[in-house]
Design an enzyme around this catalytic site. Structure first.
Site, PDB file in Angstrom:
ATOM      1  CG  ASP A 155     -59.134  14.307  -9.232  1.00  0.00           C
ATOM      2  OD1 ASP A 155     -58.770  15.360  -9.785  1.00  0.00           O
ATOM      3  OD2 ASP A 155     -58.540  13.816  -8.245  1.00  0.00           O
TER       4      ASP A 155
ATOM      5  CG  ASP B  18     -55.406  14.015 -10.166  1.00  0.00           C
ATOM      6  OD1 ASP B  18     -56.333  13.376 -10.703  1.00  0.00           O
ATOM      7  OD2 ASP B  18     -55.564  14.697  -9.127  1.00  0.00           O
TER       8      ASP B  18
ATOM      9  CG  HIS C 254     -56.539  12.753  -5.250  1.00  0.00           C
ATOM     10  ND1 HIS C 254     -56.004  13.533  -6.243  1.00  0.00           N
ATOM     11  CD2 HIS C 254     -55.504  12.146  -4.626  1.00  0.00           C
ATOM     12  CE1 HIS C 254     -54.675  13.411  -6.218  1.00  0.00           C
ATOM     13  NE2 HIS C 254     -54.344  12.570  -5.249  1.00  0.00           N
TER      14      HIS C 254
ATOM     15  CE1 TYR D 143     -53.084  19.965  -8.685  1.00  0.00           C
ATOM     16  CE2 TYR D 143     -53.583  17.624  -8.750  1.00  0.00           C
ATOM     17  CZ  TYR D 143     -53.932  18.913  -8.399  1.00  0.00           C
ATOM     18  OH  TYR D 143     -55.128  19.147  -7.778  1.00  0.00           O
TER      19      TYR D 143
ATOM     20  CG  HIS E 174     -60.780  17.071  -2.581  1.00  0.00           C
ATOM     21  ND1 HIS E 174     -61.055  15.713  -2.583  1.00  0.00           N
ATOM     22  CD2 HIS E 174     -59.669  17.225  -3.348  1.00  0.00           C
ATOM     23  CE1 HIS E 174     -60.138  15.093  -3.313  1.00  0.00           C
ATOM     24  NE2 HIS E 174     -59.296  15.981  -3.794  1.00  0.00           N
TER      25      HIS E 174
HETATM   26 ZN   LIG Z   1     -56.936  14.872  -7.679  1.00  0.00          ZN
END
Ligand SMILES: [Zn+2]
Length: 358
Positions: A207, A297, A209, A336, A171
């Site tokens: 990922d 995730d 995200h 996570y 990120h």
């Molecule tokens: Zn992520």
């Protein structure tokens, strides 16, 4: 059969051990915890993966991707916070911003460098969840070394190497950090591969995200393809403001960025099809090496994403990525669910080896 992909490791990740994040003004328990990397390592070691210690690299590779001001802010942030007495009064034990130079606030005037440490933080960190603690810099810097050591293994002839990076990095843009990330390990590895003589590189982010960091860093670059499959930011998922399908790159990089947003609830079928779009794009791009920001995730049950991918789905993604036949650096990002994180990373690497052979 035992995993042949080497796992690159640094104990320094343990120095970054956040206890809380600040979300909508309240303290919430941190979830980007040292146990994540330890769990992955034991799963991969148990599957036979050889462990390679991370080697120190110079700051040049960081500076090739990140603004020097961001790097020095991160290096000095904790010392500055401590010197200002903030851990005692008002008792905040992590560096966190309280004012942010919003574009509407600056109204076109240049960004100044404020004197007060909490004010300066907002110029570099775009959220309140990504606190800098006493060991954060050392851990983040070691995560870069971990990714670069994996890149060295691949440049030296290994088909693939897995960097067990913590904290994650995907990120982080050229100038700003957030999203539990401090330095963009994957983007740094991609640029390093290029600087070591690989002209065309693909960054395929799986990922859950959006990989907004690499998108921003390589936005105007045609030689570095960036592509990401992730939960639809338009449906309410981080990073909210970025990750939409119409973001295709700018200038010379027009067409060299691909976003595949997925509806909440998407499972193996939709997610694997999205990963196939990423690999197809890398083929069309003529990429000669691959960096995979590998978050798991998207797994069903992960507390931080609405996707529902199973172990079989991750194995299939590994096969697709391995099927490109490119020298590949896999870099750990999110994931996570401590019960499953090791199993899911292992499934990706095993799928990858099924496609490429040992
Ligand atoms: Zn992520």
């Amino acid at each position: 059969m035992a995993l042949a992909i080497p796992l690159v490791w640094s104990d320094a990740h343990r120095l970054h051990d956040p206890d809380v994040g600040i979300w909508i003004g309240v303290r919430i328990p941190a979830d980007e915890l040292p146990e994540r990397a330890e769990t992955i390592r034991s799963a991969l070691e148990g599957a036979g993966a050889p462990v390679v210690p991370a080697e120190r690299h110079s700051d040049g590779a960081l500076q090739a991707v990140h603004a020097p001001e961001l790097v020095s802010f991160l290096r000095d942030a904790w010392a500055g916070w401590e010197a200002a007495g903030l851990p005692e009064d008002p008792g905040q034990k992590g560096v966190v911003g309280y004012i942010f130079p919003h574009t509407g606030f600056l109204a076109g005037l240049p960004l100044r460098e404020p004197v007060a440490t909490p004010a300066r933080t907002g110029a570099y960190c775009y959220d309140t969840m990504t606190l800098v603690g006493p060991g954060t810099w050392e851990a983040a810097r070691a995560a870069v070394d971990t990714a670069l050591t994996a890149a060295d293994l691949v440049l030296g002839g290994k088909r693939a190497a897995y960097a067990c990076c913590r904290p994650p990095g995907h990120h982080v843009t050229r100038t700003a950090f957030g999203g539990s990330c401090y330095l963009n390990n994957s983007a740094i590895a991609a640029q390093y591969l290029q600087d070591q003589g690989v002209p065309r590189v693909a960054v395929l982010d799986v990922d859950a995200h959006h990989g907004n960091g690499a998108q921003a860093i390589f936005w105007e670059r045609e030689d570095v393809l960036t592509a990401s499959a992730h939960a639809d930011p338009g449906a309410g998922w981080f990073p909210h403001y970025l990750g939409y399908a119409e973001e295709r790159g700018g200038g010379a990089g027009e067409g060299a960025n691909l976003n595949v947003p997925l509806a909440p609830g998407s499972g193996d079928e939709e997610w694997v099809a999205a990963v196939a779009r990423l690999t197809d794009t890398a083929r069309a791009h003529g990429s000669e090496a691959l960096v995979v920001p590998l978050g798991v995730d998207a797994g069903e049950g992960d507390p931080n994403s609405p996707l529902a991918v199973t172990e079989a789905g991750f194995r299939e993604a590994g096969r697709l990525l391995g099927g490109l036949g490119l020298p590949t650096v896999l870099v750990q990002e999110g994931g996570y669910d401590l019960e499953l994180i090791g199993t899911l990373v292992r499934a990706v690497l095993e799928g990858f080896e099924e496609a490429t052979g040992p």
